[in-house]
Motif scaffolding. Structure first.
Motif, short mmCIF file in Angstrom:
data_model
loop_
_atom_site.label_atom_id
_atom_site.label_comp_id
_atom_site.label_asym_id
_atom_site.label_seq_id
_atom_site.Cartn_x
_atom_site.Cartn_y
_atom_site.Cartn_z
N LYS A 547 0.83 -1.20 0.00
CA LYS A 547 0.00 0.00 0.00
C LYS A 547 0.87 1.26 0.00
O LYS A 547 0.60 2.22 -0.73
CB LYS A 547 -0.92 0.00 1.22
N ALA A 548 1.93 1.24 0.82
CA ALA A 548 2.83 2.40 0.90
C ALA A 548 3.58 2.60 -0.41
O ALA A 548 3.75 3.72 -0.89
CB ALA A 548 3.80 2.23 2.06
N GLU A 549 4.06 1.51 -1.00
CA GLU A 549 4.79 1.62 -2.27
C GLU A 549 3.90 2.19 -3.37
O GLU A 549 4.33 3.06 -4.15
CB GLU A 549 5.30 0.23 -2.69
N ARG A 559 13.94 2.24 4.11
CA ARG A 559 14.44 2.46 5.47
C ARG A 559 13.38 3.18 6.31
O ARG A 559 13.14 2.81 7.47
CB ARG A 559 15.73 3.27 5.44
N ALA A 560 12.76 4.20 5.73
CA ALA A 560 11.73 4.94 6.46
C ALA A 560 10.54 4.04 6.76
O ALA A 560 9.95 4.11 7.86
CB ALA A 560 11.29 6.15 5.65
N ILE A 584 1.92 7.17 5.32
CA ILE A 584 1.68 7.53 3.92
C ILE A 584 1.19 8.97 3.82
O ILE A 584 1.67 9.76 2.98
CB ILE A 584 0.66 6.56 3.29
N ASN A 585 0.23 9.33 4.68
CA ASN A 585 -0.32 10.68 4.65
C ASN A 585 0.73 11.74 4.98
O ASN A 585 0.61 12.90 4.58
CB ASN A 585 -1.49 10.79 5.64
N ASN A 586 1.77 11.31 5.70
CA ASN A 586 2.87 12.21 6.06
C ASN A 586 3.95 12.25 4.98
O ASN A 586 5.04 12.78 5.20
CB ASN A 586 3.47 11.79 7.41
N GLY A 587 3.66 11.69 3.83
CA GLY A 587 4.60 11.73 2.72
C GLY A 587 5.70 10.69 2.78
O GLY A 587 6.72 10.82 2.10
N GLY A 588 5.53 9.64 3.65
CA GLY A 588 6.54 8.60 3.74
C GLY A 588 7.78 9.00 4.49
O GLY A 588 8.83 8.37 4.35
#
Length: 597
Positions: A547-549, A559-560, A584-588
């Protein structure tokens, strides 16, 4: 040490937090509030602070500032257990009076973890889990003996240890009384899983002298900073208490186990045949997976995943150049001497090499590393025959050197990544470093902890840790092993599977040795639900990563992402998913501003 949970991990006594519905999770993370978050936070904090202090008074947890060997053993008698049930039920009532939406963001997460922790405690007390303080993997007496293997770093550790040993007769007597109550209502492990499990009792009873028992180990190398006369005094007191308290108690335990308990344990395997068994197994599924899943659903997930992994296995066999079918390849792996260490020392050194190899790539995949290192040690001889291949936690990675033809080298990279780093001996210390969390957050949630460790095995391929097709197949075999657990655990405890059927399923779908398969299946039989946590936890983490990718695209930083997953410490899986949504909402961006990602 803030909590006993991390120490219990190595003896198999894991504390695992229960499920929480996804709809509740959405409400937990809702930022809207009609109340002052500060005042509601204070009410909630008062509840868990008071309850935590009560746990300490009950000797269920160490004092927050206590470091070393405690001087006490908890009371475990039925009256005390019922009092604990009443206390935790009252805590639930207090929590019902708090709307989690009105808490601050941080305390909403704490609420989600804490409520599920207390609900699991209530369920464990209601089902009287304390009447079954043993399984095929561990027992209360082996947990007690494991204290002798801990690090003694000050004078008080020795005096506290002696005080514990003096209390062994009372503590063991209460445990045996509970086991008798379990016998009367058919609440026992299946008899087949207890064959030979008295060996750790025998090792103490049949020791030639008190000095030859595991309990004397701390006195063999007392700290040099303690004066010689005091060292002699401590050894004398230690010998006396082992001779007068421990040895007679172990003799009573052995007689009880052989003559009274073992012959009368139940023959049926499934958890659903226990008193109120269907509800009991459902509670265990919730405890160990943190999800409201049915046995049939989990069984199907396992079958489907085995089919997917088998396809990857076939490709790996082809890559190896082996000429033959799947079963022939498994036989080749199980029997060819090239895949097995010749000595225990060789196995330990191979594990150490793999651990150091990870150190060389760790900064490419993790921005924040734990400060604590770990030792690599063999599993103690008295536990090794029935112990898993390895086990890790804060400060130690135990490698089982018993029966070397059962310890395949092609599985060692995956095992080391899981148990050592970046698995358990990496993740657990990170939790303990987070000083701003309330102490109950140090609890070990199996779905998170085991899910993370299994994900680390999967990550090993990306990190370049598998150098041959055999290493890769070892990793895939371990993945299939955990997926097969979904099939076997639910098959045994809900769908009528036999022990032989479960063993055959593992034999046909993994490269595990016959000894490992027998040991593992008996663990699943005697410990309903625990084995479900691994693969379902890994699937949840992989889902979060995908989902994040997809959401972050070029901004995704591995790493993050890993730092974000590890930042939470053990949480129910739905809470982890919501945390990654915020990531994700924080831009990763990683959770540690001073770490380069």
């Amino acid at each position: 040490m803030k909590s006993k949970h991390a120490e219990r991990m190595l003896s198999g006594e894991r504390t695992c937090i229960g499920q929480i519905t996804k709809s509740a999770m959405f409400s937990l993370f809702s930022r809207s509030s009609r109340s002052d978050p500060a005042s509601v936070d204070a009410r909630f904090q008062a509840i868990y602070t008071k309850e935590w202090a009560w746990r300490q008074a009950q000797h269920l947890e160490s004092d927050e500032d206590e470091v070393g060997i405690p001087s006490y053993l908890p009371r475990v008698d039925d009256k005390t257990q019922q009092e604990r049930l009443a206390y935790w039920r009252d805590v639930i009532k207090q929590l019902d009076n708090i709307d989690p939406k009105t808490l601050s963001a941080k305390e909403q997460v704490n609420y989600g973890v804490y409520r599920e922790q207390i609900e699991v405690f209530v369920a464990q007390q209601e089902f009287k889990d304390y009447e079954k303080p043993l399984n095929a993997d561990t027992a209360f007496w082996s947990n007690q003996a494991s204290i002798a293997r801990q690090t003694f770093s000050k004078h008080d550790d020795y005096t506290n240890y002696i005080a514990q040993l003096k209390d062994v007769p009372r503590y063991f007597s209460e445990q045996m009384d509970n086991m008798r109550s379990g016998l009367k209502r058919g609440f026992t492990p299946p008899r087949i899983t207890l064959i030979g499990r008295d060996s750790s009792i025998v090792s103490v009873v049949e020791a030639k002298t008190p000095e030859d028992t595991i309990y004397y180990e701390p006195f063999k190398s007392i700290l040099g900073s303690i004066p010689a006369q005091e060292q002699a005094n401590l050894r004398s007191k230690g010998l006396e208490v082992i001779r007068e308290s421990v040895l007679p108690t172990y003799q009573k335990l052995l007689t009880f186990f052989r003559d009274e308990y073992f012959p009368n344990t139940r023959e049926k395997l499934d958890a659903e045949s226990l008193p109120n068994g269907r509800a009991y197994y459902l509670a265990k599924i919730r405890e160990f997976t943190t999800e409201p899943l049915k046995a049939e659903t989990i069984h199907k997930i396992g079958v489907d995943e085995i089919a997917r992994i088998r396809a990857e296995m076939a490709d790996t066999i082809k890559e190896s150049g082996f000429k033959g079918d799947f079963n022939s390849f498994l036989d080749f792996l199980r029997t060819d001497p090239q895949f097995y260490a010749k000595t225990p020392e060789q196995l330990l050194k191979e594990a150490a090499w793999i651990a150091k190899e990870f150190d060389g790539v760790s900064d490419k995949y993790f921005g924040h590393l734990p400060r604590r290192r770990f030792a690599i040690k063999p599993v103690p001889d008295d536990e090794a025959p029935f112990y898993t291949s390895g086990r890790g936690g804060p400060g130690v990675y135990l490698v089982n050197t018993y029966d070397l033809p059962s310890r395949a080298l092609y599985s060692l990279p995956a095992l080391t990544l899981h148990e050592a780093a970046p698995g358990h001996a990496f993740q657990m210390p990170l939790v303990l470093e987070q000083k701003d969390n309330p102490p109950f957050r140090n609890a070990y949630i199996s779905a998170y902890g085991e899910g993370w460790a299994l994900y680390c095995e999967y990550l090993g391929k990306e990190m370049g840790m598998y150098h041959t097709p055999y290493d890769t197949f070892g990793m895939l075999s371990y993945q299939a092993w955990r997926a097969a657990r979904l099939v076997v655990d639910t098959g045994i405890h809900s769908l009528g599977w036999t022990r032989e059927q479960a063993q055959k399923y593992l034999h046909d779908n993994t490269a595990l040795s016959a000894h490992e398969i027998e040991t593992e299946v008996d663990r699943y039989i005697a410990w309903p639900g625990q084995s479900l946590s691994y693969y379902l936890g890994e699937l949840a983490i992989l889902k979060c990563r995908k989902k994040a990718e997809e959401a972050l695209g070029d901004k995704f930083n591995i790493r993050a992402f890993h730092d974000a997953v590890l930042q939470t410490g053990s949480v129910p899986l739905p809470l982890l998913e919501k945390h990654i949504d915020e990531f994700i909402n924080n831009g990763g961006k990683g959770p540690y501003p001073n770490e380069e990602h």
